[in-house]
Design an enzyme around this catalytic site. Structure first.
Site, mmCIF file in Angstrom:
data_model
loop_
_atom_site.group_PDB
_atom_site.id
_atom_site.type_symbol
_atom_site.label_atom_id
_atom_site.label_comp_id
_atom_site.label_asym_id
_atom_site.label_seq_id
_atom_site.Cartn_x
_atom_site.Cartn_y
_atom_site.Cartn_z
ATOM 1 C CG ASP A 68 5.645 55.671 35.733
ATOM 2 O OD1 ASP A 68 5.727 55.294 36.906
ATOM 3 O OD2 ASP A 68 4.594 56.109 35.236
ATOM 4 C CG ASP A 69 6.382 52.513 38.565
ATOM 5 O OD1 ASP A 69 6.306 53.549 39.239
ATOM 6 O OD2 ASP A 69 5.384 51.817 38.281
ATOM 7 C CB CYS A 106 3.381 58.093 39.890
ATOM 8 S SG CYS A 106 1.803 57.285 40.139
ATOM 9 N NE ARG A 125 4.546 60.781 37.468
ATOM 10 C CZ ARG A 125 5.168 60.441 36.341
ATOM 11 N NH1 ARG A 125 5.283 61.325 35.368
ATOM 12 N NH2 ARG A 125 5.671 59.239 36.180
ATOM 13 C CE LYS A 174 1.916 58.254 36.124
ATOM 14 N NZ LYS A 174 2.403 56.993 36.716
ATOM 15 C CG HIS A 234 -1.319 60.283 38.136
ATOM 16 N ND1 HIS A 234 -0.651 59.400 38.944
ATOM 17 C CD2 HIS A 234 -2.650 60.100 38.404
ATOM 18 C CE1 HIS A 234 -1.506 58.699 39.671
ATOM 19 N NE2 HIS A 234 -2.735 59.099 39.354
ATOM 20 C CG HIS A 256 2.925 52.574 35.445
ATOM 21 N ND1 HIS A 256 1.762 51.868 35.241
ATOM 22 C CD2 HIS A 256 2.739 53.259 36.612
ATOM 23 C CE1 HIS A 256 0.913 52.111 36.229
ATOM 24 N NE2 HIS A 256 1.485 52.948 37.077
ATOM 25 C CG ASP A 316 7.360 57.934 38.936
ATOM 26 O OD1 ASP A 316 8.080 56.912 38.982
ATOM 27 O OD2 ASP A 316 6.167 57.886 38.578
ATOM 28 C CG ASN A 317 7.374 55.584 42.034
ATOM 29 O OD1 ASN A 317 6.400 56.267 41.698
ATOM 30 N ND2 ASN A 317 7.621 54.410 41.478
ATOM 31 C CE LYS A 353 4.027 52.964 42.051
ATOM 32 N NZ LYS A 353 3.512 52.715 40.682
#
Length: 590
Positions: free
Chosen positions: A35-36, A73, A77, A135, A137, A226, A331-332, A385
Protein backbone atom coordinates in the site's frame (compact mmCIF):
# COMPACT_ATOMS: atom_id res chain seq x y z
CA UNK A 1 -0.70 -66.39 -3.78
CA UNK A 2 0.91 -67.31 -7.08
CA UNK A 3 -1.85 -65.61 -9.09
CA UNK A 4 -1.77 -62.46 -6.94
CA UNK A 5 1.71 -61.45 -8.14
CA UNK A 6 0.65 -60.66 -11.74
CA UNK A 7 -2.38 -58.83 -10.38
CA UNK A 8 -0.23 -56.76 -8.03
CA UNK A 9 2.21 -56.04 -10.83
CA UNK A 10 -0.63 -54.92 -13.11
CA UNK A 11 -2.02 -52.63 -10.44
CA UNK A 12 1.41 -51.08 -9.88
CA UNK A 13 1.81 -50.50 -13.61
CA UNK A 14 -1.66 -48.95 -13.81
CA UNK A 15 -0.91 -46.65 -10.89
CA UNK A 16 2.42 -45.61 -12.46
CA UNK A 17 0.78 -44.95 -15.81
CA UNK A 18 -2.01 -42.95 -14.19
CA UNK A 19 0.51 -40.85 -12.27
CA UNK A 20 2.71 -40.36 -15.32
CA UNK A 21 -0.02 -39.14 -17.66
CA UNK A 22 -2.20 -37.25 -15.16
CA UNK A 23 -2.43 -33.51 -15.56
CA UNK A 24 0.08 -31.63 -13.37
CA UNK A 25 -1.35 -30.05 -10.25
CA UNK A 26 -2.56 -26.53 -10.90
CA UNK A 27 -0.49 -23.88 -9.13
CA UNK A 28 -1.46 -22.02 -6.02
CA UNK A 29 -1.62 -18.24 -6.49
CA UNK A 30 -0.50 -15.64 -3.94
CA UNK A 31 -1.09 -11.93 -4.66
CA UNK A 32 0.82 -9.56 -2.36
CA UNK A 33 -0.47 -5.98 -2.49
CA UNK A 34 1.67 -3.31 -0.84
CA UNK A 35 0.00 0.00 0.00
CA UNK A 36 1.46 3.33 -1.14
CA UNK A 37 4.93 2.01 -2.00
CA UNK A 38 7.00 4.20 -4.29
CA UNK A 39 8.59 2.81 -7.44
CA UNK A 40 12.05 2.33 -5.93
CA UNK A 41 11.12 1.31 -2.37
CA UNK A 42 11.85 -2.36 -3.12
CA UNK A 43 15.52 -3.37 -3.06
CA UNK A 44 15.17 -5.12 -6.41
CA UNK A 45 13.93 -1.81 -7.88
CA UNK A 46 16.79 0.31 -6.56
CA UNK A 47 15.85 0.95 -2.94
CA UNK A 48 17.92 0.72 0.24
CA UNK A 49 15.08 -0.75 2.34
CA UNK A 50 15.84 -4.36 3.30
CA UNK A 51 13.39 -6.47 1.29
CA UNK A 52 15.28 -9.76 0.87
CA UNK A 53 12.19 -11.94 0.50
CA UNK A 54 10.60 -9.78 -2.17
CA UNK A 55 14.02 -9.55 -3.85
CA UNK A 56 14.20 -13.35 -3.91
CA UNK A 57 10.87 -13.48 -5.76
CA UNK A 58 12.38 -10.99 -8.22
CA UNK A 59 15.46 -13.17 -8.79
CA UNK A 60 13.27 -16.20 -9.36
CA UNK A 61 10.92 -14.39 -11.71
CA UNK A 62 10.34 -11.28 -13.80
CA UNK A 63 10.40 -7.63 -12.78
CA UNK A 64 8.19 -5.34 -14.85
CA UNK A 65 9.83 -1.93 -15.07
CA UNK A 66 6.90 -0.22 -16.83
CA UNK A 67 3.86 -1.45 -14.87
CA UNK A 68 0.93 0.93 -14.30
CA UNK A 69 -1.92 1.10 -11.81
CA UNK A 70 -4.19 4.00 -10.78
CA UNK A 71 -3.07 6.80 -8.48
CA UNK A 72 -5.26 5.72 -5.57
CA UNK A 73 -6.04 2.54 -3.69
CA UNK A 74 -9.58 1.25 -4.30
CA UNK A 75 -9.69 2.05 -8.04
CA UNK A 76 -6.51 -0.01 -8.49
CA UNK A 77 -7.85 -2.85 -6.36
CA UNK A 78 -11.08 -2.87 -8.34
CA UNK A 79 -9.15 -3.39 -11.60
CA UNK A 80 -6.69 -5.84 -10.04
CA UNK A 81 -9.57 -8.09 -9.01
CA UNK A 82 -11.79 -7.73 -12.08
CA UNK A 83 -9.58 -6.90 -15.08
CA UNK A 84 -12.06 -4.12 -15.95
CA UNK A 85 -11.63 -0.33 -16.11
CA UNK A 86 -12.59 1.24 -12.79
CA UNK A 87 -15.25 3.45 -14.38
CA UNK A 88 -17.01 0.33 -15.65
CA UNK A 89 -16.69 -1.77 -12.50
CA UNK A 90 -18.22 0.89 -10.23
CA UNK A 91 -15.14 2.47 -8.66
CA UNK A 92 -14.79 5.60 -10.78
CA UNK A 93 -13.51 7.24 -7.61
CA UNK A 94 -13.05 6.43 -3.94
CA UNK A 95 -16.11 7.17 -1.82
CA UNK A 96 -13.96 9.39 0.41
CA UNK A 97 -12.93 11.69 -2.46
CA UNK A 98 -16.01 11.53 -4.69
CA UNK A 99 -17.75 14.86 -5.28
CA UNK A 100 -21.48 15.00 -4.59
CA UNK A 101 -22.13 15.67 -8.27
CA UNK A 102 -20.93 12.15 -9.14
CA UNK A 103 -22.71 10.20 -6.42
CA UNK A 104 -25.02 7.56 -7.83
CA UNK A 105 -23.99 8.13 -11.44
CA UNK A 106 -23.13 5.04 -13.55
CA UNK A 107 -19.65 3.86 -12.69
CA UNK A 108 -19.48 5.97 -9.54
CA UNK A 109 -20.98 3.84 -6.79
CA UNK A 110 -17.58 3.55 -5.08
CA UNK A 111 -18.02 -0.22 -4.77
CA UNK A 112 -17.83 -3.11 -7.23
CA UNK A 113 -21.00 -3.41 -9.29
CA UNK A 114 -22.75 -6.64 -10.26
CA UNK A 115 -21.44 -6.53 -13.83
CA UNK A 116 -17.85 -6.90 -12.63
CA UNK A 117 -16.85 -10.51 -11.97
CA UNK A 118 -13.83 -10.97 -9.74
CA UNK A 119 -10.95 -13.33 -10.41
CA UNK A 120 -11.79 -14.92 -7.06
CA UNK A 121 -15.22 -15.94 -8.39
CA UNK A 122 -13.69 -17.39 -11.55
CA UNK A 123 -10.99 -19.27 -9.64
CA UNK A 124 -13.49 -20.60 -7.11
CA UNK A 125 -15.72 -21.80 -9.96
CA UNK A 126 -12.63 -23.50 -11.37
CA UNK A 127 -11.91 -25.49 -8.23
CA UNK A 128 -9.74 -23.13 -6.17
CA UNK A 129 -10.02 -22.21 -2.54
CA UNK A 130 -10.09 -18.41 -2.33
CA UNK A 131 -8.89 -16.30 0.60
CA UNK A 132 -8.38 -12.61 1.32
CA UNK A 133 -6.78 -10.99 4.34
CA UNK A 134 -6.07 -7.31 4.96
CA UNK A 135 -7.26 -4.27 3.05
CA UNK A 136 -10.38 -4.61 0.89
CA UNK A 137 -11.78 -1.05 0.47
CA UNK A 138 -14.39 -2.10 -2.10
CA UNK A 139 -17.51 -1.98 0.06
CA UNK A 140 -18.62 -2.79 3.59
CA UNK A 141 -22.32 -3.60 3.25
CA UNK A 142 -23.24 -7.29 3.37
CA UNK A 143 -23.67 -7.53 -0.39
CA UNK A 144 -20.31 -5.87 -1.15
CA UNK A 145 -18.06 -7.79 1.24
CA UNK A 146 -15.63 -10.43 -0.11
CA UNK A 147 -17.91 -13.39 0.61
CA UNK A 148 -20.24 -12.13 -2.11
CA UNK A 149 -17.35 -11.44 -4.49
CA UNK A 150 -15.90 -14.94 -4.74
CA UNK A 151 -13.90 -15.41 -1.54
CA UNK A 152 -14.40 -18.51 0.62
CA UNK A 153 -12.68 -17.06 3.68
CA UNK A 154 -11.92 -13.44 4.51
CA UNK A 155 -10.64 -11.21 7.29
CA UNK A 156 -10.60 -7.71 5.91
CA UNK A 157 -10.30 -4.00 6.64
CA UNK A 158 -13.15 -2.46 4.67
CA UNK A 159 -11.97 1.16 4.65
CA UNK A 160 -8.94 2.94 3.19
CA UNK A 161 -6.87 1.98 6.22
CA UNK A 162 -6.65 1.93 9.98
CA UNK A 163 -4.13 2.01 12.79
CA UNK A 164 -1.45 -0.68 12.56
CA UNK A 165 -1.18 -1.36 16.30
CA UNK A 166 -4.76 -0.95 17.52
CA UNK A 167 -8.35 -1.41 16.42
CA UNK A 168 -9.15 2.20 15.65
CA UNK A 169 -9.44 4.51 12.63
CA UNK A 170 -6.47 6.52 11.44
CA UNK A 171 -8.49 9.62 10.51
CA UNK A 172 -11.93 11.14 11.19
CA UNK A 173 -13.11 9.71 7.88
CA UNK A 174 -14.54 6.80 9.91
CA UNK A 175 -16.11 6.44 13.32
CA UNK A 176 -14.47 3.04 13.88
CA UNK A 177 -12.10 0.59 12.24
CA UNK A 178 -14.31 -1.58 10.06
CA UNK A 179 -12.94 -5.13 10.25
CA UNK A 180 -14.95 -8.14 9.07
CA UNK A 181 -14.35 -11.88 9.13
CA UNK A 182 -16.38 -13.95 6.70
CA UNK A 183 -18.97 -11.19 6.41
CA UNK A 184 -19.40 -10.53 10.13
CA UNK A 185 -18.01 -7.62 12.18
CA UNK A 186 -14.77 -8.75 13.78
CA UNK A 187 -12.25 -7.58 16.35
CA UNK A 188 -8.47 -7.67 16.45
CA UNK A 189 -6.27 -9.48 18.99
CA UNK A 190 -4.49 -7.49 21.69
CA UNK A 191 -1.06 -8.28 20.23
CA UNK A 192 -2.10 -7.03 16.79
CA UNK A 193 0.31 -5.58 14.25
CA UNK A 194 -1.08 -5.26 10.75
CA UNK A 195 1.51 -7.07 8.58
CA UNK A 196 1.92 -9.90 11.10
CA UNK A 197 -1.81 -10.40 11.50
CA UNK A 198 -2.51 -10.36 7.76
CA UNK A 199 0.02 -13.13 7.18
CA UNK A 200 -1.15 -15.11 10.23
CA UNK A 201 -4.73 -15.21 8.97
CA UNK A 202 -3.66 -16.15 5.45
CA UNK A 203 -1.66 -19.09 6.80
CA UNK A 204 -4.56 -20.12 9.02
CA UNK A 205 -6.91 -20.22 6.02
CA UNK A 206 -4.44 -22.14 3.86
CA UNK A 207 -3.85 -24.67 6.63
CA UNK A 208 -7.56 -25.17 7.24
CA UNK A 209 -8.13 -26.57 3.73
CA UNK A 210 -4.81 -28.27 3.03
CA UNK A 211 -6.03 -31.84 3.28
CA UNK A 212 -8.38 -31.81 0.28
CA UNK A 213 -5.57 -31.15 -2.20
CA UNK A 214 -7.27 -28.28 -4.02
CA UNK A 215 -5.12 -25.33 -5.09
CA UNK A 216 -5.63 -21.98 -3.37
CA UNK A 217 -5.75 -18.31 -4.30
CA UNK A 218 -4.60 -16.05 -1.44
CA UNK A 219 -4.84 -12.26 -1.72
CA UNK A 220 -2.95 -10.37 0.99
CA UNK A 221 -3.72 -6.64 1.16
CA UNK A 222 -1.07 -5.14 3.42
CA UNK A 223 -1.52 -1.78 5.15
CA UNK A 224 2.21 -1.09 4.82
CA UNK A 225 3.12 1.68 4.10
CA UNK A 226 -0.21 3.54 4.32
CA UNK A 227 -0.51 6.22 6.99
CA UNK A 228 -0.13 6.06 9.90
CA UNK A 229 3.41 4.90 9.21
CA UNK A 230 4.19 2.57 12.13
CA UNK A 231 6.62 -0.29 12.77
CA UNK A 232 8.46 -2.13 15.58
CA UNK A 233 11.17 0.09 17.09
CA UNK A 234 13.95 -2.48 16.72
CA UNK A 235 13.37 -2.62 12.96
CA UNK A 236 13.12 1.17 12.67
CA UNK A 237 16.43 1.54 14.47
CA UNK A 238 18.15 -0.50 11.74
CA UNK A 239 17.89 2.67 9.64
CA UNK A 240 19.20 5.18 12.14
CA UNK A 241 21.36 7.65 10.25
CA UNK A 242 20.52 6.16 6.84
CA UNK A 243 18.54 9.21 5.73
CA UNK A 244 20.60 11.98 7.31
CA UNK A 245 21.68 13.33 3.90
CA UNK A 246 18.08 14.13 3.01
CA UNK A 247 15.54 13.45 0.29
CA UNK A 248 17.42 14.94 -2.66
CA UNK A 249 20.44 12.72 -2.03
CA UNK A 250 18.17 9.69 -1.64
CA UNK A 251 16.33 10.48 -4.87
CA UNK A 252 19.61 10.62 -6.81
CA UNK A 253 20.98 7.45 -5.23
CA UNK A 254 17.85 5.49 -6.05
CA UNK A 255 17.79 6.85 -9.61
CA UNK A 256 21.37 5.68 -10.14
CA UNK A 257 20.70 2.25 -8.66
CA UNK A 258 17.54 1.70 -10.75
CA UNK A 259 19.52 2.53 -13.89
CA UNK A 260 22.38 0.26 -12.80
CA UNK A 261 19.92 -2.61 -12.36
CA UNK A 262 18.55 -2.06 -15.88
CA UNK A 263 15.11 -0.86 -14.82
CA UNK A 264 15.68 2.64 -16.14
CA UNK A 265 17.62 4.12 -19.07
CA UNK A 266 21.14 5.28 -18.21
CA UNK A 267 21.29 8.97 -17.21
CA UNK A 268 17.51 9.13 -16.93
CA UNK A 269 16.31 12.69 -16.36
CA UNK A 270 14.46 13.74 -13.21
CA UNK A 271 12.20 16.63 -12.36
CA UNK A 272 12.49 18.36 -9.01
CA UNK A 273 8.97 18.54 -7.63
CA UNK A 274 7.87 22.00 -6.55
CA UNK A 275 6.73 20.45 -3.26
CA UNK A 276 10.26 19.24 -2.44
CA UNK A 277 11.72 21.34 0.34
CA UNK A 278 15.35 22.46 0.56
CA UNK A 279 17.01 19.99 2.92
CA UNK A 280 19.88 22.33 3.66
CA UNK A 281 17.48 25.06 4.77
CA UNK A 282 16.36 22.89 7.70
CA UNK A 283 18.00 23.21 11.09
CA UNK A 284 19.55 20.17 12.77
CA UNK A 285 16.49 19.44 14.89
CA UNK A 286 14.24 19.56 11.82
CA UNK A 287 16.62 17.32 9.86
CA UNK A 288 16.63 14.74 12.66
CA UNK A 289 12.84 14.73 12.81
CA UNK A 290 12.46 14.38 9.06
CA UNK A 291 15.07 11.63 8.86
CA UNK A 292 13.27 9.69 11.60
CA UNK A 293 10.02 9.82 9.61
CA UNK A 294 11.75 8.05 6.73
CA UNK A 295 13.42 5.59 9.14
CA UNK A 296 9.96 4.61 10.36
CA UNK A 297 8.78 4.21 6.77
CA UNK A 298 11.72 1.95 5.95
CA UNK A 299 11.09 -0.08 9.10
CA UNK A 300 7.46 -0.58 8.11
CA UNK A 301 8.53 -1.80 4.67
CA UNK A 302 11.13 -4.17 6.07
CA UNK A 303 8.62 -5.58 8.57
CA UNK A 304 6.19 -6.35 5.76
CA UNK A 305 8.96 -8.12 3.88
CA UNK A 306 9.80 -10.18 6.98
CA UNK A 307 6.18 -11.29 7.23
CA UNK A 308 6.18 -12.26 3.56
CA UNK A 309 9.26 -14.32 4.43
CA UNK A 310 7.24 -16.15 7.09
CA UNK A 311 4.59 -17.00 4.52
CA UNK A 312 7.25 -18.25 2.10
CA UNK A 313 8.83 -20.37 4.84
CA UNK A 314 5.44 -21.89 5.64
CA UNK A 315 4.80 -22.76 2.00
CA UNK A 316 8.24 -24.35 1.75
CA UNK A 317 7.65 -26.37 4.92
CA UNK A 318 4.35 -27.68 3.57
CA UNK A 319 5.79 -28.47 0.14
CA UNK A 320 3.65 -25.86 -1.65
CA UNK A 321 6.23 -23.21 -2.51
CA UNK A 322 7.50 -24.76 -5.73
CA UNK A 323 3.93 -24.95 -7.00
CA UNK A 324 2.96 -21.37 -6.14
CA UNK A 325 2.75 -18.34 -8.42
CA UNK A 326 3.52 -15.06 -6.68
CA UNK A 327 2.45 -11.58 -7.79
CA UNK A 328 3.80 -8.57 -5.89
CA UNK A 329 2.76 -4.97 -6.59
CA UNK A 330 1.88 -1.67 -4.98
CA UNK A 331 -1.60 -0.23 -5.40
CA UNK A 332 -0.29 3.25 -6.29
CA UNK A 333 2.75 5.46 -5.84
CA UNK A 334 4.07 6.99 -2.65
CA UNK A 335 1.79 9.03 -0.37
CA UNK A 336 2.62 12.78 -0.31
CA UNK A 337 -0.04 13.97 2.12
CA UNK A 338 1.07 15.20 5.52
CA UNK A 339 -2.18 15.15 7.52
CA UNK A 340 -0.76 17.64 10.02
CA UNK A 341 -0.86 20.32 7.31
CA UNK A 342 -4.66 19.96 7.03
CA UNK A 343 -6.21 22.05 9.85
CA UNK A 344 -9.22 19.82 10.52
CA UNK A 345 -7.12 16.66 10.52
CA UNK A 346 -4.41 18.24 12.63
CA UNK A 347 -6.87 19.04 15.40
CA UNK A 348 -8.15 15.44 15.38
CA UNK A 349 -4.60 14.06 15.35
CA UNK A 350 -3.45 16.28 18.22
CA UNK A 351 -6.29 14.84 20.31
CA UNK A 352 -5.82 11.20 19.32
CA UNK A 353 -2.11 10.73 18.58
CA UNK A 354 1.36 11.97 19.51
CA UNK A 355 4.16 12.88 17.13
CA UNK A 356 7.02 13.04 19.60
CA UNK A 357 10.30 12.14 17.96
CA UNK A 358 11.20 9.29 20.29
CA UNK A 359 7.77 7.67 19.85
CA UNK A 360 7.39 7.83 16.07
CA UNK A 361 6.28 4.47 14.71
CA UNK A 362 5.07 3.16 18.05
CA UNK A 363 1.57 2.54 19.35
CA UNK A 364 -0.27 5.83 19.82
CA UNK A 365 2.05 7.78 17.50
CA UNK A 366 1.27 9.11 14.03
CA UNK A 367 3.63 10.00 11.23
CA UNK A 368 3.81 10.13 7.45
CA UNK A 369 6.65 10.89 5.05
CA UNK A 370 5.24 13.99 3.34
CA UNK A 371 5.79 15.20 -0.23
CA UNK A 372 9.60 15.55 -0.15
CA UNK A 373 10.28 11.97 0.94
CA UNK A 374 7.40 10.76 -1.26
CA UNK A 375 9.19 12.22 -4.26
CA UNK A 376 12.33 10.32 -3.25
CA UNK A 377 10.34 7.09 -2.80
CA UNK A 378 9.06 7.44 -6.38
CA UNK A 379 12.53 8.10 -7.77
CA UNK A 380 13.33 8.68 -10.57
CA UNK A 381 9.72 9.33 -11.53
CA UNK A 382 7.73 12.55 -11.42
CA UNK A 383 4.81 12.96 -9.05
CA UNK A 384 3.24 10.60 -6.54
CA UNK A 385 -0.09 9.25 -5.29
CA UNK A 386 -3.34 10.99 -6.38
CA UNK A 387 -1.81 12.49 -9.54
CA UNK A 388 -1.21 11.14 -13.05
CA UNK A 389 2.57 11.52 -13.24
CA UNK A 390 4.59 8.31 -13.46
CA UNK A 391 5.34 8.55 -9.74
CA UNK A 392 1.65 8.06 -9.02
CA UNK A 393 0.89 5.44 -11.67
CA UNK A 394 4.07 3.35 -12.12
CA UNK A 395 4.82 0.88 -9.33
CA UNK A 396 6.92 -2.26 -8.91
CA UNK A 397 5.50 -5.52 -10.28
CA UNK A 398 7.14 -8.89 -9.69
CA UNK A 399 5.80 -12.22 -10.93
CA UNK A 400 7.42 -15.55 -10.06
CA UNK A 401 6.57 -19.25 -10.03
CA UNK A 402 4.95 -19.44 -13.48
CA UNK A 403 6.08 -22.63 -15.29
CA UNK A 404 8.75 -21.83 -17.87
CA UNK A 405 9.33 -18.33 -16.50
CA UNK A 406 12.54 -16.44 -17.30
CA UNK A 407 14.41 -16.20 -14.01
CA UNK A 408 15.88 -12.88 -12.88
CA UNK A 409 14.57 -11.13 -15.99
CA UNK A 410 13.55 -7.49 -16.39
CA UNK A 411 10.81 -6.59 -18.85
CA UNK A 412 10.55 -2.94 -19.89
CA UNK A 413 7.35 -3.35 -21.88
CA UNK A 414 4.27 -1.35 -20.86
CA UNK A 415 2.06 -3.39 -18.54
CA UNK A 416 -1.26 -2.53 -16.90
CA UNK A 417 -3.07 -3.65 -13.76
CA UNK A 418 -5.91 -5.08 -15.88
CA UNK A 419 -3.38 -7.60 -17.27
CA UNK A 420 -3.19 -9.44 -13.94
CA UNK A 421 -6.58 -11.22 -14.13
CA UNK A 422 -5.97 -12.72 -17.61
CA UNK A 423 -2.52 -13.81 -16.42
CA UNK A 424 -3.85 -15.59 -13.33
CA UNK A 425 -6.61 -17.30 -15.29
CA UNK A 426 -4.10 -18.60 -17.83
CA UNK A 427 -1.72 -20.03 -15.22
CA UNK A 428 -4.72 -21.63 -13.50
CA UNK A 429 -5.94 -23.18 -16.75
CA UNK A 430 -9.27 -21.34 -16.58
CA UNK A 431 -10.87 -19.81 -19.64
CA UNK A 432 -11.86 -16.10 -19.35
CA UNK A 433 -15.60 -15.51 -19.17
CA UNK A 434 -15.72 -13.53 -22.45
CA UNK A 435 -18.41 -11.10 -21.32
CA UNK A 436 -20.96 -13.69 -20.17
CA UNK A 437 -21.15 -15.24 -16.72
CA UNK A 438 -23.76 -17.63 -15.35
CA UNK A 439 -26.17 -16.80 -18.13
CA UNK A 440 -25.95 -13.01 -18.07
CA UNK A 441 -23.95 -10.38 -19.89
CA UNK A 442 -21.12 -8.86 -17.83
CA UNK A 443 -18.22 -6.53 -18.46
CA UNK A 444 -15.54 -8.26 -20.56
CA UNK A 445 -11.89 -8.34 -19.54
CA UNK A 446 -9.79 -5.63 -21.18
CA UNK A 447 -6.26 -6.72 -20.25
CA UNK A 448 -3.83 -9.17 -21.84
CA UNK A 449 -2.03 -12.12 -20.28
CA UNK A 450 1.59 -11.59 -19.27
CA UNK A 451 2.44 -15.27 -19.70
CA UNK A 452 4.06 -14.93 -23.16
CA UNK A 453 6.39 -12.22 -21.81
CA UNK A 454 7.03 -14.19 -18.62
CA UNK A 455 8.07 -17.23 -20.63
CA UNK A 456 10.09 -15.28 -23.19
CA UNK A 457 7.96 -16.00 -26.26
CA UNK A 458 6.95 -12.32 -26.64
CA UNK A 459 8.50 -8.97 -25.83
CA UNK A 460 5.38 -6.81 -25.71
CA UNK A 461 2.10 -7.25 -23.86
CA UNK A 462 0.06 -4.73 -25.85
CA UNK A 463 0.23 -3.71 -29.53
CA UNK A 464 1.98 -0.41 -30.14
CA UNK A 465 -1.19 1.13 -31.55
CA UNK A 466 -3.41 0.16 -28.61
CA UNK A 467 -4.66 3.20 -26.64
CA UNK A 468 -5.10 2.64 -22.89
CA UNK A 469 -6.83 5.44 -20.99
CA UNK A 470 -6.84 6.52 -17.36
CA UNK A 471 -8.73 9.05 -15.23
CA UNK A 472 -9.12 9.61 -11.52
CA UNK A 473 -10.33 12.74 -9.75
CA UNK A 474 -9.66 14.88 -12.80
CA UNK A 475 -6.07 13.83 -13.43
CA UNK A 476 -5.84 11.81 -16.63
CA UNK A 477 -3.53 9.98 -19.00
CA UNK A 478 -3.49 7.97 -22.19
CA UNK A 479 -0.80 5.41 -23.06
CA UNK A 480 -0.03 4.36 -26.61
CA UNK A 481 3.11 2.43 -27.45
CA UNK A 482 6.03 4.21 -25.78
CA UNK A 483 4.13 7.49 -25.42
CA UNK A 484 2.03 9.00 -22.67
CA UNK A 485 -0.41 11.90 -22.83
CA UNK A 486 -0.95 13.28 -19.33
CA UNK A 487 -2.47 16.10 -17.31
CA UNK A 488 -2.60 16.48 -13.54
CA UNK A 489 -4.62 18.73 -11.30
CA UNK A 490 -2.98 21.51 -9.31
CA UNK A 491 -0.82 21.82 -7.27
CA UNK A 492 1.24 19.03 -8.88
CA UNK A 493 0.20 19.78 -12.47
CA UNK A 494 -1.09 22.73 -14.44
CA UNK A 495 -4.22 20.91 -15.72
CA UNK A 496 -2.90 21.05 -19.30
CA UNK A 497 -2.01 18.12 -21.56
CA UNK A 498 1.64 17.11 -22.00
CA UNK A 499 3.29 14.40 -24.11
CA UNK A 500 6.23 12.23 -23.11
CA UNK A 501 8.11 9.19 -24.37
CA UNK A 502 8.09 7.24 -21.13
CA UNK A 503 10.35 4.50 -22.52
CA UNK A 504 13.28 6.90 -22.96
CA UNK A 505 12.09 9.62 -20.57
CA UNK A 506 10.23 7.96 -17.67
CA UNK A 507 10.99 11.01 -15.51
CA UNK A 508 8.69 13.06 -17.79
CA UNK A 509 11.23 15.83 -18.34
CA UNK A 510 10.97 16.50 -22.10
CA UNK A 511 7.51 17.55 -23.32
CA UNK A 512 7.15 16.46 -26.95
CA UNK A 513 3.91 18.20 -27.88
CA UNK A 514 5.65 20.80 -30.08
CA UNK A 515 7.88 18.19 -31.75
CA UNK A 516 5.03 15.75 -32.36
CA UNK A 517 1.88 17.81 -32.93
CA UNK A 518 0.06 15.07 -34.86
CA UNK A 519 0.68 12.48 -32.16
CA UNK A 520 -0.26 15.04 -29.50
CA UNK A 521 -3.59 15.80 -31.16
CA UNK A 522 -4.27 12.19 -32.08
CA UNK A 523 -3.77 10.98 -28.52
CA UNK A 524 -6.10 13.68 -27.22
CA UNK A 525 -8.74 12.31 -29.59
CA UNK A 526 -7.98 8.81 -28.28
CA UNK A 527 -8.47 10.03 -24.72
CA UNK A 528 -11.77 11.71 -25.59
CA UNK A 529 -12.98 8.41 -27.01
CA UNK A 530 -11.82 6.53 -23.91
CA UNK A 531 -13.67 8.99 -21.66
CA UNK A 532 -16.83 8.75 -23.76
CA UNK A 533 -16.81 4.95 -23.96
CA UNK A 534 -16.21 4.52 -20.22
CA UNK A 535 -18.54 7.20 -18.89
CA UNK A 536 -15.84 9.40 -17.36
CA UNK A 537 -17.47 12.41 -15.72
CA UNK A 538 -15.88 15.88 -15.66
CA UNK A 539 -14.83 17.11 -12.25
CA UNK A 540 -16.79 20.03 -10.76
CA UNK A 541 -15.09 23.41 -10.88
CA UNK A 542 -12.68 23.93 -8.00
CA UNK A 543 -12.50 20.24 -7.05
CA UNK A 544 -9.71 19.31 -4.62
CA UNK A 545 -9.37 15.77 -3.27
CA UNK A 546 -8.20 16.91 0.17
CA UNK A 547 -11.08 19.33 0.60
CA UNK A 548 -13.45 16.61 -0.59
CA UNK A 549 -12.04 14.23 2.01
CA UNK A 550 -12.71 16.78 4.74
CA UNK A 551 -16.29 17.18 3.55
CA UNK A 552 -16.68 13.38 3.63
CA UNK A 553 -15.46 13.28 7.23
CA UNK A 554 -17.78 16.12 8.17
CA UNK A 555 -20.81 14.48 6.57
CA UNK A 556 -20.25 10.89 7.70
CA UNK A 557 -18.58 11.20 11.10
CA UNK A 558 -18.43 14.68 12.59
CA UNK A 559 -21.94 15.88 11.81
CA UNK A 560 -23.79 12.80 13.09
CA UNK A 561 -21.93 13.07 16.39
CA UNK A 562 -22.51 16.80 16.75
CA UNK A 563 -26.14 16.54 15.72
CA UNK A 564 -26.78 14.07 18.49
CA UNK A 565 -24.91 16.17 21.06
CA UNK A 566 -25.67 19.83 20.38
CA UNK A 567 -27.93 20.86 17.45
CA UNK A 568 -27.25 24.63 17.72
CA UNK A 569 -23.52 24.02 17.43
CA UNK A 570 -24.09 22.09 14.22
CA UNK A 571 -25.55 25.06 12.40
CA UNK A 572 -22.58 27.23 13.34
CA UNK A 573 -20.06 24.60 12.20
CA UNK A 574 -21.91 24.01 8.95
CA UNK A 575 -21.82 27.72 8.18
CA UNK A 576 -18.12 28.00 9.06
CA UNK A 577 -17.11 24.94 7.04
CA UNK A 578 -19.31 25.94 4.12
CA UNK A 579 -17.76 29.39 4.09
CA UNK A 580 -14.26 27.91 4.22
CA UNK A 581 -14.92 25.52 1.33
CA UNK A 582 -16.56 28.26 -0.75
CA UNK A 583 -13.64 30.61 -0.11
CA UNK A 584 -11.04 27.99 -1.10
CA UNK A 585 -12.89 26.98 -4.25
CA UNK A 586 -13.33 30.64 -5.23
CA UNK A 587 -9.64 31.29 -4.60
CA UNK A 588 -8.68 28.19 -6.59
CA UNK A 589 -10.82 29.17 -9.58
CA UNK A 590 -9.43 32.69 -9.50
Amino acid sequence: MIRSKPLALALCCLAFATQSFASPKRPNIVVLVADDWGYSDVGAFGGEIATPNIDTLAREGVRFADFHVTASCSPTRSMLLTGIDNHRNGVGNMPETMPDEHLGKPGYSGVLNDNAITVASLLRDGGYHTYITGKWHLGKTPDTLPGNRGFDRSFIQADSGSDNWEERPYAPLYDKAAWFENGQPAHLPKDYYSSTFIVDKAMDYIAADRQDGKPFFAYLGFQANHVPVQAPKDVIDNYRGRYDEGWTALRKARRDRAAELGLMPANVGMQTMASTADWEALNEEEKRYEARRMEVYAGMGETMDREIGRLIAYLKATGEYDNTVFVFLSDNGSEPTDPYTIPALRLWLEINYTRQLDRLGSEGAFTSIGPSWASAAASPLSGYKFFAGEGGLRTPLIVSGVPGIQANHISRTFTHVTDIVPTLLEVAGIKPHGGHYQGKAVEPLIGSSLVPVLQGSAERVHPEDQAIGYELSGSAALFKGDYKLVKSLKPVGNEQWHLYNIATDPGEVIDLQQQMPERFQGMQADYAEYARANGVLPMPEGYDYMHQGQLYALKHVVMPKLKAAAPPVVAIIVLLVGALVWHRRRKRVA
